[in-house]
Scaffold this active site. Sequence first.
Site, PDB file in Angstrom:
ATOM      1  N   ASN A  14       8.205   2.795  -5.956  1.00 50.50           N
ATOM      2  CA  ASN A  14       8.341   2.039  -6.912  1.00 50.50           C
ATOM      3  C   ASN A  14      10.225   2.156  -5.843  1.00 50.50           C
ATOM      4  OD1 ASN A  14      10.474   3.568  -7.701  1.00 50.50           O
ATOM      5  ND2 ASN A  14       9.043   4.574  -8.847  1.00 50.50           N
ATOM      6  N   ARG A  15      11.276   1.032  -6.592  1.00 50.54           N
ATOM      7  CA  ARG A  15      11.924   0.941  -5.180  1.00 50.54           C
ATOM      8  C   ARG A  15      13.471   1.749  -6.263  1.00 50.54           C
ATOM      9  NH1 ARG A  15      13.372  -4.970  -6.894  1.00 50.54           N
ATOM     10  NH2 ARG A  15      15.058  -4.429  -5.324  1.00 50.54           N
TER      11      ARG A  15
END
Length: 392
Positions: free
Chosen positions: A201-202
């Site tokens: 994920n970011r």
Amino acid sequence: MTGGIATYKIVSLVRLLQHHGEQVRVAMTKAATNFVTPTTFAALTKYPVLTDLWAKDRQASIAHVELADWTDLAIVAPATANIIAKMANGIADEAVSTTLLATQAPKIIVPAMNSHMWANQATQRNITQLQLDGVTVIEPVTGQLAEGYDGKGRMPEVDQIFAQIVDQLKGQNSNLLAGKKFLISAGGTREVIDPVRFIGNRSSGKMGIALAVAAAKAGAKVTLIAGQTTALLPDNSQIDVIKVQSTQDLADQIESRFTKNDVLIMAAAVADFQPFSVATEKIKKSADNDELVLKLKKTPDILKQVASHKQSQYVVAFAAETQQLIENATKKLISKHADLLVANNVASAGVGFGSDDNEVTILEPNQAPIKWNKMSKQQVANQLIELIATRI
Ligand code: CTP
């Protein structure tokens, strides 16, 4: 920074401070820019460098006052005889001296100059005055000067300056959470698909790292469990850093340490699903199939599990939402047995994932939500640590 041959060493000082978890901003006199360029420091710090009181392209209308208010500790390195004289006499005639006059933060100066200028009575008088005013002076050392002869005037080595700055910071912030133990997770977890791929994920890890630094500054002993991060991890004797990859690794670390801590802050962006099975060989694209279906299963909800058997621990959750912020976050506060939940809308521009800023709402059981203004993650962290300190 003021003008002197030692300016080039400040690159390493900035790096050391950043590794320690500090945010650094630079102001330079015109003379300093003759030795190193502001571009170097802008790139290093990710902040514009203040060089001119009258620059037109600045967003904040009074840039030097904004910088003066922002800072927790002002360091003048190298400090020329000129800036020392100005500081001792309250003169504000360019960006650096004006910022120094405007800030209420404690100050450290690191003089570096020719030995005769250092020994001059006027300089010595000014140094005494600054010490009386509460400024910390890191004295120059004796050694070879830029002029080619030996004398007292050299700037001490960067690691010595750094050590004194760290001491000063400790003294400034050490009381609030002395004796408390914090367990903080940061960054994103990765779920392996095959030997070369993962689901991630970011998350940058900035928020969790900022919290670890703020808690350590306030005197807590911190264990930082870090998943994938793009932000620098702190190098700080008050913070133990443990790196993890998957949600299961993170769960193992949190579960085994939870009861030994006073506070748990789950700032990590945890993967909710993982592949049913991990391929032992790289998954190849086959010529006759345009699709690949990955079957996923739920990962453990770490917070829910550990907080359901909490005793005296104070538990802080984060909630990243893209819609119905308060409604969704309130459900999480209750279902995860949290004492406080920090909700943020990751869909709004310029805040949340990857950004330096955050705009959060604080939720506590049976309390009306409180929205905090948009501010830097470091400021959110400081404010949150202060709030947690009052709650525990
Ligand atoms: N969290 C956790 N374990 C998980 C998922 C989340 O401990 N498997 C923690 C996060 O660190 C955070 C809080 O739970 O403190 C809320 O995380 P969030 O991703 O917003 O919520 P989820 O429970 O994953 O719900 P959803 O993704 O459906 O919004």
